[in-house]
Design an enzyme around this catalytic site. Structure first.
Site, PDB file in Angstrom:
ATOM      1  N   TYR A  45       0.827  -1.290  -0.505  1.00 16.77           N
ATOM      2  CA  TYR A  45       0.284  -0.156  -0.210  1.00 16.77           C
ATOM      3  C   TYR A  45       0.491   1.116   0.112  1.00 16.77           C
ATOM      4  O   TYR A  45       1.936   1.214   0.930  1.00 16.77           O
ATOM      5  CB  TYR A  45      -1.215  -0.148   1.462  1.00 16.77           C
ATOM      6  CG  TYR A  45      -1.415   0.963   0.869  1.00 16.77           C
ATOM      7  CD1 TYR A  45      -2.932   1.012   1.198  1.00 16.77           C
ATOM      8  CD2 TYR A  45      -1.593   2.382   1.681  1.00 16.77           C
ATOM      9  CE1 TYR A  45      -3.294   2.312   0.762  1.00 16.77           C
ATOM     10  CE2 TYR A  45      -2.025   3.633   1.621  1.00 16.77           C
ATOM     11  CZ  TYR A  45      -3.313   3.369   1.167  1.00 16.77           C
ATOM     12  OH  TYR A  45      -4.306   4.779   1.231  1.00 16.77           O
ATOM     13  N   GLU A  78      -3.058   7.249  -4.676  1.00 18.33           N
ATOM     14  CA  GLU A  78      -3.132   6.490  -3.826  1.00 18.33           C
ATOM     15  C   GLU A  78      -2.558   5.101  -4.668  1.00 18.33           C
ATOM     16  O   GLU A  78      -3.243   5.171  -5.747  1.00 18.33           O
ATOM     17  CB  GLU A  78      -4.167   6.311  -3.051  1.00 18.33           C
ATOM     18  CG  GLU A  78      -4.814   4.805  -2.447  1.00 18.33           C
ATOM     19  CD  GLU A  78      -5.179   4.599  -1.345  1.00 18.33           C
ATOM     20  OE1 GLU A  78      -5.875   4.251  -0.836  1.00 18.33           O
ATOM     21  OE2 GLU A  78      -6.827   4.084  -2.404  1.00 18.33           O
TER      22      GLU A  78
END
Ligand code: GDP
Ligand code: MN
Length: 378
Positions: free
Chosen positions: A101, A189
């Site tokens: 992530y 992201e």
């Protein structure tokens, strides 16, 4: 404003972040064609503006073009969290060894952007954040200095990324920071950023949120807005520079000023009513803008009364009145209207509206009570 995955990844690629080859498709046939061009295994990904598409069956790997067509057909028929899938992204499928992530967002408390990473990336990141927050590494970025090289290395070390990937990771980190900052994003992201079977870093998913307040200077980005996913009334409102949010009640509100609009909604509730919308016509609104606002309010079939709360300062009461008259000349309506008009040129405004068959009110409380009464048939 949310960008789709394919839009976000196109931006990432411009900043040197490696992304899979691929293209969007709106039909199963198109998806098949893209899959043929790419050759080999592809991943079919629903393009809807919500997270968790994978878990909702909106991301599937196809072994060849025929299966791509089949899966695209299935995915294009899905509704994910209330959003119909209108497009799919067909990407070269990656062989995934590790899912990381990686994101940059604003940390409001720290008043700085923050870079966030975790070796436990992928579809369960929310659970990781909730149950094992120590697996999530954060590094704040000074917005004036920008991202420093050592900060990229700190993150890489923090998530135990093998050293051979640090250089590539550093470039991805600085690319993501540059994209975030150039686009006036509030989120950039990559989840997952994967280490592939060929031992390369690859941004398999992408998401960006753009600060609405910066769209005036982000022409290219604001043109990427997906109008399919917004209420038509909200699109129309934006065209006229009105801040409009549709709600579920039955009293349409037209107010000048966001704070006053909030107050108006509260007062309506206080007297047992329910607002049909939030609408701020802004300071100094022209009669044209007021007319557009009224048209927008009246397109909502739930609206049983309209309440105007105009506190004239920069906004002039006579201009507002002219706008109301213009709109009423154009849109014939039986909906009762209550108006509270005070401040600059209010008397002139009231005089203009004398024949308009409107209910006048002296105070805000008075106006709200009258609006609630007429909306409930009183
Ligand atoms: P999200 O669920 O909306 O975040 O959609 P993602 O694009 O992140 O996809 C969800 C999951 O599908 C990823 O975490 C991967 O595990 C898997 N996935 C996505 N793309 C690929 C791919 O190219 N190959 C493989 N094998 N899996 C993929
Ligand atoms: Mn994802």
């Amino acid at each position: 404003m949310k960008l789709h995955e394919y839009q976000s990844k196109t931006i990432f690629a411009k900043y040197g972040i490696p992304i899979p080859k691929g293209r969007v498709a709106a039909t199963a046939d198109e998806a098949k064609q893209v899959a043929e061009e790419l050759g080999g295994r592809v991943v079919i990904k629903s393009q809807v503006l919500v997270g968790g598409r994978g878990k909702a069956g909106g991301v599937k790997v196809a072994k060849d073009a025929d299966e791509a067509a089949e899966l695209a057909q299935q995915i294009l028929a899905l509704t994910i969290k209330g959003l119909p899938v209108r497009k799919v992204l067909v990407d070269e499928a990656a062989a995934i060894a590790t899912e990381i992530y990686f994101a940059i967002t604003n940390d409001r408390a720290a008043k700085k952007p923050v870079m966030i990473a975790s070796a436990a990336g992928g579809v369960d990141i929310e659970e990781v954040a909730a149950t094992t927050p120590e697996k999530i590494i954060k590094v704040h970025i000074d917005p004036l200095l920008g991202l420093r090289d050592y900060q990229g290395r700190d993150i890489a070390a923090g998530i135990d990324l093998p050293r051979e990937h640090w250089r590539a990771f550093g470039l991805i980190a600085s690319g993501l920071w540059q994209a975030y900052s150039d686009c006036d994003a509030t989120l950039a992201e990559v989840n997952p950023l994967v280490i592939t079977g060929e031992n390369k870093l690859l941004a398999v998913d992408g998401k960006m949120l753009i600060d609405d307040n910066a769209l005036y200077r982000q022409q290219a980005l604001s043109e990427m807005r997906d109008l399919d996913v917004e209420a038509p009334s909200e699109i129309e409102a934006r065209r006229y520079g009105l801040s409009f949010i549709k709600l579920d009640g039955n009293i349409g509100c037209m107010v000048n000023g966001a704070g006053l609009a909030m107050t108006t909604m509260d007062i309506i509730k206080l007297f047992g009513g329910s607002p049909a919308n939030f609408l701020d016509i802004g300071g100094g609104a022209s009669s044209e803008k007021v007319a557009a606002a009224l048209r927008i309010i009246l397109t909502d079939p739930n609206v049983k009364a309209v309440m105007y709360n105009i506190f004239g300062g920069i906004t002039r009461g006579d201009e507002v009145a002219r706008g109301i008259l213009a709109a009423l000349a154009e849109v014939k309506t039986e909906v009762p209207m209550v108006i509270r008009l005070v401040g600059t040129h209010a008397e002139e405004g009231r005089r203009l509206l004398a024949d308009a068959n409107m209910i006048t009110a002296e105070t805000l409380a008075d106006a709200a009570q009258k609006a609630v009464a007429v909306a409930t048939g009183g």
